[in-house]
Design an enzyme around this catalytic site. Structure first.
Site, PDB file in Angstrom:
ATOM      1  N   ASP A 616      85.975  42.768 -26.207  1.00 59.16           N
ATOM      2  CA  ASP A 616      85.859  41.710 -25.211  1.00 59.16           C
ATOM      3  C   ASP A 616      87.248  41.524 -24.613  1.00 59.16           C
ATOM      4  O   ASP A 616      88.151  40.993 -25.255  1.00 59.16           O
ATOM      5  CB  ASP A 616      85.357  40.416 -25.882  1.00 59.16           C
ATOM      6  CG  ASP A 616      85.184  39.281 -24.878  1.00 59.16           C
ATOM      7  OD1 ASP A 616      85.781  39.358 -23.780  1.00 59.16           O
ATOM      8  OD2 ASP A 616      84.460  38.321 -25.191  1.00 59.16           O
ATOM      9  N   LYS A 641      85.606  34.596 -15.473  1.00 57.55           N
ATOM     10  CA  LYS A 641      86.993  34.181 -15.706  1.00 57.55           C
ATOM     11  C   LYS A 641      87.889  34.688 -14.569  1.00 57.55           C
ATOM     12  O   LYS A 641      87.757  34.272 -13.446  1.00 57.55           O
ATOM     13  CB  LYS A 641      87.478  34.705 -17.055  1.00 57.55           C
ATOM     14  CG  LYS A 641      86.817  34.254 -18.373  1.00 57.55           C
ATOM     15  CD  LYS A 641      85.768  33.329 -18.427  1.00 57.55           C
ATOM     16  CE  LYS A 641      85.351  32.780 -19.756  1.00 57.55           C
ATOM     17  NZ  LYS A 641      83.935  32.916 -20.046  1.00 57.55           N
TER      18      LYS A 641
HETATM   19  N1  LIG Z   1      77.885  25.689 -23.748  1.00 57.09           N
HETATM   20  C1  LIG Z   1      78.315  27.056 -23.764  1.00 57.09           C
HETATM   21  C2  LIG Z   1      79.782  27.121 -23.949  1.00 57.09           C
HETATM   22  C3  LIG Z   1      80.385  28.102 -23.044  1.00 57.09           C
HETATM   23  S1  LIG Z   1      82.040  28.518 -23.441  1.00 57.09           S
HETATM   24  C4  LIG Z   1      82.517  29.596 -22.162  1.00 57.09           C
HETATM   25  C5  LIG Z   1      83.713  30.455 -22.374  1.00 57.09           C
HETATM   26  N2  LIG Z   1      83.413  31.775 -22.783  1.00 57.09           N
HETATM   27  C6  LIG Z   1      84.859  29.854 -23.126  1.00 57.09           C
HETATM   28  O1  LIG Z   1      85.407  30.471 -24.064  1.00 57.09           O
HETATM   29  O2  LIG Z   1      85.289  28.776 -22.768  1.00 57.09           O
HETATM   30  C7  LIG Z   1      77.652  27.785 -24.875  1.00 57.09           C
HETATM   31  O3  LIG Z   1      77.050  27.164 -25.720  1.00 57.09           O
HETATM   32  O4  LIG Z   1      77.655  29.007 -24.901  1.00 57.09           O
END
Ligand SMILES: N[C@@H](CCSC[C@H](N)C(=O)O)C(=O)O
Length: 867
Positions: A616, A641
Site C-alpha cells: 500500500d 489521497k
Molecule cells: N469510516 C472509514 C474510515 C476511513 S479512513 C480513510 C483513510 N484511509 C485514512 O487512513 O484516513 C472506515 O470505516 O473505513
C-alpha cells in the site's frame, strides 16, 4: 547497499585492513612532522574579527595553547571516533558516513580540510535545515536546493546525480545552492566520480575574501576548481584541486593565530597595499588571486559564474546571505567516441609525458597534480595509522564519548547512497524514482511524466484535457461483434487513460482504477484461496485491518500479523507459514514506521517464490516511492489521497507486474463491479498533473511541523520519517525520494490531543490525507476505529495519537495555529506557560530531558564559538 561514490580507496574496509597492521590505540610521536606543524597552530585561542562561524570556530578551537605533540592513531579507531563525534552533532548515520568519508580524504592526504572541522564547529547543523530538494531536473542537468543542509552531503548528492546523468545521457551537470558550510576538499568528489569512469569538473563558490585583480575590495571566495580524470588504474584517477586564491583562508587564520607572517605578495590590506600581516588582511583587506594578475582573476570569476550565478547561489552580499553554490560537471568520454580503455590510456600517456619532462637544474622530480597527497595517503594507508594533533584527538574523543549507543546503521563508516538510484553499485531496484535518464519518453523525470501520459485512447480531436466519457454503455458495430468498449463496468476510455498512466508512473505492466483503495486491496486478496495465508504488519490502516480481521477469515483465509519493522520476526514468519500474499505499507498508517521493502520482498521470494507482495503505497505515491522497483508485485495507491489531492474523489489504483496477475485482477474488477467511476477517474487524471508540486510543498510543511512538535513540551513523541531521530530514517532515504505529508505524534494525554484537534483553526478534523488542506485526526477514534480496542492496545496504538496531513498552506500559519492551541492547553492545565515543564509521565520527562540536554549542548557550542 553500496553507494555509487563509496568505493573510496580508504573505505572503512581498506582502512580496517591496514589498521590490523598496527596495535590499536595511540602512541605519542617524537620529532616533527608535517601533520604536527599543520595542526598545532589550531590550538591557540585568538580573538579574530567575526568571519564565518566555522572559520571563527577554527580560530577558537579548544586546547591549552601550550606546546603539544602529535599522536599516532590507529586508522580504524580514528574513523570510529570521528564518526561517533559527528553523530553527537545530530547527523543521520548516512550523512555522518558521508561527512566522515569527505574529511578522511583530506586527513589522509595531509590536507587541512580534515577532521578538525568536527571539533571546531565547522559541521554545525543549521536549525532551519530541511531536506535538500532537487528543484529542477532534466536528463542531463539538475539543480539542488540544499535547504541549508550540510554542504558536504549536498555536494555528495550532486556528484552522484552528475555521475548518473553522465552515464545515462553522456553528460551530467548539477548545481547546488543554499548551503553555508564547507564542502571539504573538492578533489574528493572529483576522485569519486572519476573512479566511475567519467571526467569530473567541480567548482565551489564561497563568500567574499579574494579581490579581483587590480581591486581593493574582496568579492570572490577562494573559489576552488577541481577535476578528476579516469586512468587505467581505476582506483587512482588523476585529480587536481586548486584554489584560485593565492593563499588559503585557513592558512591566513592559522598565521594570525600563530602570530606568523604570510608570504609576500599573496594578500593586501584595506588600502590595497601588499601586506604580510594576516590581521591586516582580515581587517578589511583581501587575499589576492593566485597569480596576482588577470588570468587568476578570470578563473575566480569563472567559478563565481558557474558555481554562483548559474546555481542560484547568492551573488551579492554572500557572507550575510549564506547561500553558497557548487557546480559539478561530469562527462562520459564515450561521448567523444572513445571506449573507456582508450580514453584512460590516452590520459596515462599524457601524464607519463608530463612526468618524463626534463626538470630544470634546480628542480627535483616533476610531480603531477595530487601526486604529493597520493603519496602521503599511501603511506598512511600502509601504516594503518595516522598522526593527529594531540589536542584535536582529545577533543574528538571527548565529543565521541557523548555519542548515543550505535545501532547497526550507525556502524557504517562508508556512505550508502543518498536518494538517487545509480547504476554504479546501487541495486537497479532502488525504489526512489530515478533522477537519471537517457533520452525519450522512458527517460523523462517524474514532473514530466505526470504531465505527459501516453494517451491510450487516441482522442481524434487531440484534446489537451482528456474528455470525460460519462457513459454507461457504448454502441456496438453490429449485434454479433464488439467494439473496444461495451459497458463502463468492464471498461471505459477515461478509466483506461488513468489506468495506463498509473502503470507508467509505477513502472508496472498493467494499471487498474477501483472505486476506493479498499476495493483495490480487496481485489488483490481475491488471489488467495481458502486455507491459504496472508502475512501483514501490525501497524496498518484500519480499513485493511478490518478486511483482514473480519472479512477474509469468513472465507477461511488465515491472516498472520507480524511487527514488520522487525526483520527477524518477518523472516521467521515467512519461513513458518506458506505465505500466499504479503501485505505491506511503508510508511505505515498511522505510526509512520518505515519498512525495508526491498529486504522484506527478497526474504519473501526466498522463502516462497510464489508469494505475491502487495504494498500500500498511498502515503508516498509513485512520486516518492516505486514499490515494484523494490521487489513488490502489486502497488496500491489510494487516488483519494495525493493523486486527486483535493478531497473530492474516492478511488484506488493498482499496478501489477506480469500478465497472469493482471488478468486475474481484471477478472475480479469486472466480475465484482468495483471499478472507479469515469468522473472520479477524470478528476484523478487532472489531479495527477500537479501531484509533485503539491507533495513537495506538503512534505516541506510536514517537516517544519514535525520539527516544531518535536520541541513542544506537550508532545512526547513525533513519528515522521524525515526526522533524523526516526528509527528507519536511512531506510526511507534509500527507498524513497521524499518524506511525505503525513506525520503523527503522541501527547500521552487524550484530552490534550482532543484539544489540539478541536481547537486548531486551519486543520480540518477528518480522516484521509493528501489533501491541499491540512487535516488532523485521532486515528483510534476515526480511521482506525474499526480495529477492536484490545487489538489496538496490543499493537501499541494508543488513543492519544494525533495524525496530521500537512496541506499546502503557509507553514508558519500552520505552526502558529498549533502553537496557540497547544500553549493554551498547557497554560489551562498547568497554569504554566509552554516553556515550563508541566507535571508529566516518566517517559515524557525523559523525552523532555533529552531535548533539554540537546539544547544545552547547542548553547554550549554557541558559547564556545563566540568566545
Ligand atoms: N469510516 C472509514 C474510515 C476511513 S479512513 C480513510 C483513510 N484511509 C485514512 O487512513 O484516513 C472506515 O470505516 O473505513
Amino acid at each position: 547497499m553500496t553507494s555509487l561514490l563509496s568505493s573510496s580507496s580508504f573505505s572503512s574496509a581498506s582502512a580496517s585492513a591496514s589498521a590490523r597492521r598496527v596495535a590499536r590505540g595511540v602512541s605519542p610521536l617524537r620529532g616533527s612532522s608535517s601533520a604536527r606543524s599543520r595542526s598545532s597552530s589550531s590550538r591557540s585561542r585568538s580573538a579574530a574579527r567575526p568571519l564565518l562561524p566555522s572559520l571563527q570556530a577554527i580560530m577558537n578551537s579548544s586546547g591549552s595553547g601550550s606546546s603539544s605533540s602529535d599522536v599516532l592513531v590507529d586508522m580504524q579507531e580514528l574513523r570510529d571516533t570521528a564518526l561517533d563525534a559527528i553523530r553527537t552533532i545530530g547527523y543521520s548515520a548516512n550523512d555522518a558516513a558521508v561527512l566522515l568519508d569527505v574529511m578522511m580524504y583530506a586527513q589522509m592526504r595531509g590536507n587541512n580540510q580534515g577532521i578538525i572541522k568536527i571539533t571546531t564547529n565547522g559541521l554545525a547543523r543549521n536549525e532551519d535545515a530541511t531536506p535538500m530538494r532537487v528543484e529542477h531536473d532534466t536528463a542531463t542537468c539538475a539543480r539542488i536546493n540544499g535547504n541549508r543542509e550540510v554542504g558536504m552531503a549536498v555536494l555528495y548528492r550532486a556528484t552522484e546525480m552528475a555521475v548518473q546523468k553522465a552515464k545515462s545521457a553522456g553528460v551530467g551537470i548539477v548545481g547546488t545552492h543554499n548551503t553555508s558550510t564547507s564542502t571539504g576538499a573538492l578533489g574528493y568528489y572529483c576522485r569519486q566520480a572519476a573512479k566511475q569512469g567519467v571526467i569530473c569538473l567541480a567548482f565551489a563558490q564561497s563568500p567574499e575574501f579574494v579581490a579581483p585583480y587590480g581591486s581593493k575590495e574582496a568579492l570572490f571566495g577562494t573559489n576552488p576548481i577541481a577535476a578528476g580524470f579516469p586512468t587505467s588504474d581505476t582506483s587512482s584517477p588523476l585529480v587536481m584541486d586548486l584554489a584560485t586564491s593565492a593563499y588559503a583562508l585557513f592558512g591566513l587564520l592559522e598565521a594570525k593565530t600563530a602570530g606568523r607572517k604570510i608570504p609576500e605578495g599573496v594578500a593586501q590590506d584595506a588600502a590595497g597595499r601588499v601586506t604580510t600581516d594576516p590581521s591586516e588582511v582580515l581587517d578589511g583587506g583581501a587575499i589576492r588571486v593566485f597569480d596576482g594578475g588577470h588570468k587568476g582573476s578570470s578563473l575566480a570569476l569563472l567559478v563565481e559564474l558557474l558555481g554562483g550565478a548559474l546555481t542560484n547561489a547568492a551573488i551579492e552580499d554572500k557572507k550575510a546571505k549564506k547561500s553558497w553554490g557548487n557546480l559539478v560537471v561530469c562527462i562520459d568520454p564515450k561521448q567523444l567516441g572513445w571506449t573507456a580503455d582508450e580514453f584512460q590510456r590516452r590520459v596515462d600517456t599524457v601524464c607519463r609525458r608530463v612526468k618524463k619532462c626534463e626538470p630544470l637544474p634546480d628542480h627535483g622530480e616533476i610531480l603531477l597534480p595530487g601526486e604529493r597527497g597520493d603519496r602521503v595517503e599511501d603511506a598512511n594507508e600502509r601504516a594503518g595509522s595516522i598522526e593527529v594533533e594531540a589536542n584535536l584527538w582529545k577533543d574528538l574523543q571527548d565529543m565521541a564519548a557523548k555519542a548515543p549507543p550505535r545501532d547497526s546503521a550507525d556502524s557504517a563508516t562508508a556512505p550508502s547512497s543518498i536518494f538517487a538510484a545509480s547504476s554504479g553499485g546501487m541495486p537497479e531496484s532502488n525504489g526512489a524514482p530515478s533522477t537519471s535518464r537517457g533520452t525519450g519518453k522512458d527517460s523523462w523525470g517524474m514532473d514530466t511524466r505526470l504531465v505527459h501520459p501516453t494517451d491510450p485512447c487516441d482522442d481524434p480531436y487531440a484534446a489537451v484535457a482528456p474528455p470525460l466519457y460519462q457513459t454507461a454503455t457504448f454502441k456496438q458495430p453490429d449485434a454479433v461483434s464488439m467494439g473496444p468498449y461495451d459497458y463502463t463496468r468492464s471498461g471505459n476510455p477515461t478509466r483506461a487513460q488513468l489506468e495506463h498512466h498509473i502503470a507508467e508512473l509505477e513502472g508496472g505492466d498493467r494499471g487498474f482504477a477501483f472505486a476506493s483503495g479498499m476495493a483495490a486491496l480487496t481485489a488483490v486478496t481475491r488471489i488467495v484461496r481458502s486455507g491459504e495465508t496472508i502475512l501483514a504488519g501490525d501497524d496498518i490502516y484500519g480499513g485493511t485491518s478490518r478486511l483482514l480481521g473480519s472479512v477474509l477469515p469468513k472465507q477461511d483465509i488465515n491472516v498472520v500479523h507480524v511487527v514488520m519493522s522487525d526483520l527477524d520476526a518477518v523472516e521467521s514468519a515467512l519461513n513458518k507459514n506458506k505465505v500466499k500474499l504479503l501485505m505491506l505499507e511503508s510508511p505505515t498508517n498511522p505510526r509512520m514506521q518505515v519498512i525495508d521493502l526491498q529486504r522484506i520482498s527478497a526474504m519473501a521470494k526466498k522463502a516462497n517464490p510464489d508469494t505475491v507482495i502487495c504494498v500500500d503505497n498511498s502515503i508516498m505515491a509513485p512520486v516518492y516511492q516505486r514499490p515494484l522497483d523494490l521487489g513488490a508485485d502489486v502497488s496500491m495507491t489510494s487516488a483519494t489521497k495525493f493523486i486527486a489531492g483535493h478531497s473530492d474523489v474516492t478511488a484506488g489504483l493498482l499496478t501489477t507486474k506480469g500478465k497472469e496477475l493482471g488478468d486475474e485482477i481484471y477478472f475480479h474488477q469486472n466480475s465484482e463491479g468495483t471499478a472507479a467511476s469515469p468522473f472520479d477517474c477524470w478528476l484523478s487524471i487532472r489531479g495527477i498533473k500537479t501531484m509533485k508540486l503539491r507533495m513537495d510543498k506538503q512534505s516541506d510543511n510536514a517537516m517544519k511541523i514535525a520539527r516544531f512538535l518535536e520541541k513542544h513540551p506537550l508532545v512526547s513523541r513525533v513519528h515522521y520519517p524525515g526526522l533524523e531521530t526516526h528509527a528507519n530514517h536511512d531506510v526511507q532515504r534509500r527507498q524513497a525520494s521524499g518524506y511525505g505529508s503525513l506525520l503523527s505524534f503522541n501527547t500521552h494525554d487524550v484530552n490534550a490531543s482532543r484539544a489540539i484537534c478541536e481547537k486548531s483553526k486551519l486543520f480540518k478534523i477528518t480522516v484521509s490525507f493528501g489533501s491541499v488542506s491540512s487535516l488532523i485526526s485521532m486515528p483510534c477514534f476515526m480511521s482506525h476505529a474499526s480495529i477492536p480496542a484490545e487489538v489496538r492496545a496490543e499493537r501499541g496504538l494508543t488513543d492519544d495519537l494525533v495524525r496530521i496531513s500537512a496541506g499546502i498552506e503557509d507553514a508558519e500559519d500552520l505552526i502558529a495555529d498549533l502553537k496557540e492551541v497547544m500553549d493554551e492547553y498547557l497554560m489551562e492545565t498547568t497554569g504554566k506557560p509552554a516553556d515550563v515543564s508541566a507535571s508529566r509521565s516518566v517517559e515524557e520527562l525523559e523525552a523532555r530531558e533529552s531535548w533539554l540536554l540537546e539544547r544545552i549542548r547547542e548553547l554550549e557550542s554557541k558559547v564556545k564559538t563566540s568566545n
